[in-house]
Design a protein around this motif. Structure first.
Motif, PDB file in Angstrom:
ATOM      1  N   TYR A  77       0.835  -1.205   0.000  1.00  0.00           N
ATOM      2  CA  TYR A  77       0.000   0.000   0.000  1.00  0.00           C
ATOM      3  C   TYR A  77       0.872   1.258   0.000  1.00  0.00           C
ATOM      4  O   TYR A  77       0.671   2.161  -0.818  1.00  0.00           O
ATOM      5  N   LEU A  78       1.848   1.328   0.900  1.00  0.00           N
ATOM      6  CA  LEU A  78       2.706   2.517   0.973  1.00  0.00           C
ATOM      7  C   LEU A  78       3.527   2.694  -0.301  1.00  0.00           C
ATOM      8  O   LEU A  78       3.788   3.826  -0.724  1.00  0.00           O
ATOM      9  N   GLY A  79       3.907   1.599  -0.937  1.00  0.00           N
ATOM     10  CA  GLY A  79       4.600   1.688  -2.228  1.00  0.00           C
ATOM     11  C   GLY A  79       3.710   2.286  -3.302  1.00  0.00           C
ATOM     12  O   GLY A  79       4.159   3.115  -4.115  1.00  0.00           O
ATOM     13  N   ALA A  80       2.440   1.896  -3.301  1.00  0.00           N
ATOM     14  CA  ALA A  80       1.485   2.455  -4.272  1.00  0.00           C
ATOM     15  C   ALA A  80       1.232   3.936  -3.991  1.00  0.00           C
ATOM     16  O   ALA A  80       1.113   4.736  -4.925  1.00  0.00           O
ATOM     17  N   VAL A  81       1.165   4.301  -2.712  1.00  0.00           N
ATOM     18  CA  VAL A  81       0.992   5.719  -2.360  1.00  0.00           C
ATOM     19  C   VAL A  81       2.192   6.529  -2.847  1.00  0.00           C
ATOM     20  O   VAL A  81       2.029   7.602  -3.426  1.00  0.00           O
ATOM     21  N   ASP A  89      -6.099   4.866  -2.381  1.00  0.00           N
ATOM     22  CA  ASP A  89      -6.716   6.056  -1.797  1.00  0.00           C
ATOM     23  C   ASP A  89      -5.931   6.400  -0.544  1.00  0.00           C
ATOM     24  O   ASP A  89      -5.717   5.548   0.310  1.00  0.00           O
ATOM     25  N   PHE A  90      -5.484   7.638  -0.445  1.00  0.00           N
ATOM     26  CA  PHE A  90      -4.680   8.036   0.704  1.00  0.00           C
ATOM     27  C   PHE A  90      -4.989   9.469   1.101  1.00  0.00           C
ATOM     28  O   PHE A  90      -5.512  10.247   0.310  1.00  0.00           O
ATOM     29  N   GLY A 147       1.928  16.834   5.751  1.00  0.00           N
ATOM     30  CA  GLY A 147       2.074  16.412   4.359  1.00  0.00           C
ATOM     31  C   GLY A 147       2.606  15.001   4.182  1.00  0.00           C
ATOM     32  O   GLY A 147       2.932  14.600   3.065  1.00  0.00           O
ATOM     33  N   GLU A 148       2.666  14.231   5.246  1.00  0.00           N
ATOM     34  CA  GLU A 148       3.195  12.868   5.167  1.00  0.00           C
ATOM     35  C   GLU A 148       2.337  12.001   4.242  1.00  0.00           C
ATOM     36  O   GLU A 148       1.140  12.187   4.156  1.00  0.00           O
ATOM     37  N   ILE A 149       2.999  11.034   3.622  1.00  0.00           N
ATOM     38  CA  ILE A 149       2.272  10.052   2.806  1.00  0.00           C
ATOM     39  C   ILE A 149       2.452   8.654   3.398  1.00  0.00           C
ATOM     40  O   ILE A 149       2.211   7.663   2.734  1.00  0.00           O
ATOM     41  N   SER A 150       2.833   8.584   4.650  1.00  0.00           N
ATOM     42  CA  SER A 150       3.104   7.308   5.317  1.00  0.00           C
ATOM     43  C   SER A 150       1.922   6.804   6.138  1.00  0.00           C
ATOM     44  O   SER A 150       2.036   5.810   6.840  1.00  0.00           O
ATOM     45  N   ALA A 166      -7.314   0.938   8.548  1.00  0.00           N
ATOM     46  CA  ALA A 166      -7.871  -0.352   8.103  1.00  0.00           C
ATOM     47  C   ALA A 166      -8.715  -0.183   6.851  1.00  0.00           C
ATOM     48  O   ALA A 166      -8.610  -0.991   5.917  1.00  0.00           O
ATOM     49  N   TRP A 167      -9.548   0.854   6.788  1.00  0.00           N
ATOM     50  CA  TRP A 167     -10.415   1.047   5.631  1.00  0.00           C
ATOM     51  C   TRP A 167      -9.598   1.169   4.353  1.00  0.00           C
ATOM     52  O   TRP A 167      -9.908   0.529   3.340  1.00  0.00           O
ATOM     53  N   ARG A 168      -8.551   1.989   4.372  1.00  0.00           N
ATOM     54  CA  ARG A 168      -7.726   2.180   3.172  1.00  0.00           C
ATOM     55  C   ARG A 168      -7.037   0.878   2.757  1.00  0.00           C
ATOM     56  O   ARG A 168      -6.928   0.570   1.571  1.00  0.00           O
ATOM     57  N   LEU A 169      -6.559   0.127   3.739  1.00  0.00           N
ATOM     58  CA  LEU A 169      -5.914  -1.146   3.425  1.00  0.00           C
ATOM     59  C   LEU A 169      -6.922  -2.129   2.828  1.00  0.00           C
ATOM     60  O   LEU A 169      -6.597  -2.853   1.880  1.00  0.00           O
ATOM     61  N   ILE A 170      -8.124  -2.149   3.366  1.00  0.00           N
ATOM     62  CA  ILE A 170      -9.172  -3.030   2.841  1.00  0.00           C
ATOM     63  C   ILE A 170      -9.541  -2.635   1.417  1.00  0.00           C
ATOM     64  O   ILE A 170      -9.627  -3.483   0.517  1.00  0.00           O
TER      65      ILE A 170
END
Length: 135
Positions: free
Chosen positions: A12-16, A71-72, A78-81, A85-89
């Motif tokens: 997920y964090l890689g996609a963000v 979706d993030f 301004g962090e993207i880290s 749970a909802w976003r991971l799902i």
């Protein structure tokens, strides 16, 4: 941390990160505060890098990558880290089994257990971040 969750968070964090790069490559400035993003005047929908659809919302963005939708929200600084749970799902919903989960409830339970174990930290609104880098 549950290895399944670790793998999911990492992907997920890689996609963000990939989405953030596309935003910058498309001439938009990444924010230094989430409120800055909310008020930056960027169109609410459009194409990034000429071919990748996005939908801007509140403090964040949904980017329709070729590998799936990510979706993030931007964090307070301004962090993207950040994740929840909802976003991971939502990120994994069409491929839960590839991460070893049988259903979304298992992801929710794993996130709750990881919070209870102190392995992730609340850092703004509904976002959490890893206390240490994933191994």
């Amino acid at each position: 941390m549950d290895s399944r969750l670790s793998s999911l968070i990492s992907e997920y964090l890689g996609a963000v990160a990939a989405a953030a790069i596309l935003i910058e490559q498309s001439g938009f400035i990444l924010p230094t505060r989430n409120m800055e993003w909310a008020c930056n005047g960027m169109p609410h929908t459009g194409l990034l890098h000429g071919e990748i659809s996005y939908r801007k919302h509140g403090y964040g963005c949904a980017v329709y990558l070729k590998t799936g939708v990510v979706d993030f929200d931007f964090g307070p600084l301004g962090e993207i880290s950040g994740f929840d749970a909802w976003r991971l799902i939502e990120f994994s919903k069409d491929r839960l089994a590839s991460f070893g989960f049988k259903n979304p409830k298992e992801i929710e339970e794993s996130v709750k257990a990881t919070i209870s174990a102190g392995e992730i930290t609340h850092f703004g609104k509904n976002l959490y971040c890893l206390n240490e880098k994933l191994s």
